[in-house]
Scaffold this motif. Sequence first.
Motif, PDB file in Angstrom:
ATOM      1  N   ILE A   1     -16.509  41.069  -3.573  1.00 48.03           N
ATOM      2  CA  ILE A   1     -17.362  39.961  -3.985  1.00 48.03           C
ATOM      3  C   ILE A   1     -16.551  38.681  -4.191  1.00 48.03           C
ATOM      4  O   ILE A   1     -17.061  37.575  -3.970  1.00 48.03           O
ATOM      5  N   LYS A   2     -15.272  38.807  -4.565  1.00 45.89           N
ATOM      6  CA  LYS A   2     -14.441  37.626  -4.797  1.00 45.89           C
ATOM      7  C   LYS A   2     -14.224  36.856  -3.500  1.00 45.89           C
ATOM      8  O   LYS A   2     -14.325  35.625  -3.478  1.00 45.89           O
ATOM      9  N   TYR A   3     -13.925  37.566  -2.414  1.00 41.73           N
ATOM     10  CA  TYR A   3     -13.715  36.898  -1.128  1.00 41.73           C
ATOM     11  C   TYR A   3     -15.009  36.231  -0.662  1.00 41.73           C
ATOM     12  O   TYR A   3     -15.001  35.111  -0.157  1.00 41.73           O
ATOM     13  N   ILE A   4     -16.123  36.939  -0.841  1.00 42.12           N
ATOM     14  CA  ILE A   4     -17.427  36.386  -0.445  1.00 42.12           C
ATOM     15  C   ILE A   4     -17.707  35.095  -1.204  1.00 42.12           C
ATOM     16  O   ILE A   4     -18.160  34.103  -0.633  1.00 42.12           O
ATOM     17  N   GLU A   5     -17.406  35.088  -2.500  1.00 41.83           N
ATOM     18  CA  GLU A   5     -17.623  33.880  -3.301  1.00 41.83           C
ATOM     19  C   GLU A   5     -16.700  32.742  -2.860  1.00 41.83           C
ATOM     20  O   GLU A   5     -17.109  31.579  -2.858  1.00 41.83           O
ATOM     21  N   ASN A   6     -15.463  33.075  -2.482  1.00 40.43           N
ATOM     22  CA  ASN A   6     -14.542  32.040  -2.005  1.00 40.43           C
ATOM     23  C   ASN A   6     -15.074  31.382  -0.732  1.00 40.43           C
ATOM     24  O   ASN A   6     -14.967  30.166  -0.552  1.00 40.43           O
ATOM     25  N   VAL A   7     -15.645  32.196   0.150  1.00 35.86           N
ATOM     26  CA  VAL A   7     -16.249  31.664   1.376  1.00 35.86           C
ATOM     27  C   VAL A   7     -17.414  30.752   1.027  1.00 35.86           C
ATOM     28  O   VAL A   7     -17.545  29.647   1.567  1.00 35.86           O
ATOM     29  N   LEU A   8     -18.243  31.202   0.095  1.00 36.05           N
ATOM     30  CA  LEU A   8     -19.414  30.411  -0.295  1.00 36.05           C
ATOM     31  C   LEU A   8     -19.008  29.119  -0.996  1.00 36.05           C
ATOM     32  O   LEU A   8     -19.622  28.071  -0.794  1.00 36.05           O
ATOM     33  N   TYR A   9     -17.971  29.182  -1.838  1.00 30.55           N
ATOM     34  CA  TYR A   9     -17.470  27.974  -2.489  1.00 30.55           C
ATOM     35  C   TYR A   9     -16.990  26.963  -1.444  1.00 30.55           C
ATOM     36  O   TYR A   9     -17.250  25.764  -1.551  1.00 30.55           O
ATOM     37  N   SER A  10     -16.268  27.480  -0.433  1.00 32.30           N
ATOM     38  CA  SER A  10     -15.753  26.618   0.626  1.00 32.30           C
ATOM     39  C   SER A  10     -16.891  25.936   1.379  1.00 32.30           C
ATOM     40  O   SER A  10     -16.849  24.733   1.645  1.00 32.30           O
ATOM     41  N   TRP A  11     -17.920  26.690   1.698  1.00 34.86           N
ATOM     42  CA  TRP A  11     -19.064  26.124   2.417  1.00 34.86           C
ATOM     43  C   TRP A  11     -19.837  25.151   1.540  1.00 34.86           C
ATOM     44  O   TRP A  11     -20.334  24.134   2.004  1.00 34.86           O
ATOM     45  N   GLU A  12     -19.949  25.486   0.255  1.00 36.87           N
ATOM     46  CA  GLU A  12     -20.686  24.619  -0.666  1.00 36.87           C
ATOM     47  C   GLU A  12     -19.996  23.266  -0.797  1.00 36.87           C
ATOM     48  O   GLU A  12     -20.649  22.222  -0.867  1.00 36.87           O
ATOM     49  N   GLU A  13     -18.657  23.273  -0.849  1.00 38.90           N
ATOM     50  CA  GLU A  13     -17.900  22.027  -0.941  1.00 38.90           C
ATOM     51  C   GLU A  13     -18.136  21.131   0.269  1.00 38.90           C
ATOM     52  O   GLU A  13     -18.083  19.917   0.175  1.00 38.90           O
ATOM     53  N   LYS A  14     -18.396  21.758   1.412  1.00 38.10           N
ATOM     54  CA  LYS A  14     -18.644  21.008   2.644  1.00 38.10           C
ATOM     55  C   LYS A  14     -20.131  20.676   2.819  1.00 38.10           C
ATOM     56  O   LYS A  14     -20.529  20.122   3.843  1.00 38.10           O
ATOM     57  N   GLY A  15     -20.945  21.048   1.824  1.00 36.29           N
ATOM     58  CA  GLY A  15     -22.376  20.741   1.874  1.00 36.29           C
ATOM     59  C   GLY A  15     -23.156  21.641   2.809  1.00 36.29           C
ATOM     60  O   GLY A  15     -24.241  21.264   3.266  1.00 36.29           O
ATOM     61  N   LEU A  16     -22.631  22.840   3.087  1.00 37.78           N
ATOM     62  CA  LEU A  16     -23.312  23.763   4.004  1.00 37.78           C
ATOM     63  C   LEU A  16     -24.197  24.699   3.192  1.00 37.78           C
ATOM     64  O   LEU A  16     -23.708  25.609   2.524  1.00 37.78           O
ATOM     65  N   LYS A  17     -25.503  24.493   3.262  1.00 33.57           N
ATOM     66  CA  LYS A  17     -26.415  25.288   2.438  1.00 33.57           C
ATOM     67  C   LYS A  17     -27.445  26.069   3.242  1.00 33.57           C
ATOM     68  O   LYS A  17     -28.215  26.844   2.693  1.00 33.57           O
TER      69      LYS A  17
END
Length: 309
Positions: A245-261
């Motif tokens: 789950i930690k890696y998945i959250e890191n991916v989601l954080y990265s996408w969120e920072e780029k505005g990918l929703k």
Amino acid sequence: MAKYRQLHTQFWSDGFVLDLTPEEKYFYLYLMSNSKTSQCGVYELPIRIIEMETGYNRETVIKLLKRFEEYKKIKYCTETKEIMIFNWSKYNSPNNANAIKCVNKEIKNIKNKDFIKLLYIKYYDLHLDIKKIFEGVFVFTDKAEPLKGGSTSVTENIDITKDEEVTLENENIINDAESEEIVIDKKIEDSNTCKFEDVITFFKKNICKPKQYECKKLKEWSDNIDYDVIIMAITEATKYNAKNIKYIENVLYSWEEKGLKTKEDVEVYKKGWKGNKKYNSTGKDRWDMIEQRQYDFKELERKLLGWED
């Protein structure tokens, strides 16, 4: 009371924080990191202390407290001089024995009983161990009775407003994910109409049987981004054999920072990223495609040795 308080880097890119004035950002940071903060997010904070520590006068402090109450981020009780930060439990959940013990001790010292009720509801909504967290704690409703962990009848007796109601949405889905396996007939990642059930099922199929805290994390992400995007992040974790789950959250954080929703946002980004890789479609290093300058090394040698004249 802790000596340190952690601030997530996502704080500065949060939509709510971005719209705050510099004065409001400073005050919000103060509320989350001052010396009186507690593990449960409810603590005693006299206005006089706020004046001394922030340098604001009483009028400004009262104005800011009311403003954040209007934002529905805090609740301040002038009688007990206690404050409750509503989103505190979301990012500071007591997930281990020491944290649970600390929170239980703090709850017993809370004077405002309405804060205890709200705290109970928030922890219940996060699927935490209510029985241990509220062990020995009494909440006075119409009848004085102890809180019983996991009992929905307790929450029914609590007088709360519509905005503070317990949201038990997806509770059955999470229970299903922790018991029987859900069978799907087609690949969920190819669907454009995913639901939270699909996220849980896809996680179970590709990562592992989700634990309670993992279900909670996935649910929190689903409140901000599309289900399809979470499934794409799970796919990334599977692809690189980082099944946690930690890696998945890191991916989601990265996408969120780029505005990918949305799924479309991520697909466009990934296409652009592939086009900017070091190697092009021919498999040749991009730098090899640049025309190199030609040098006459004998002439350069003559110039360096001063033989040119």
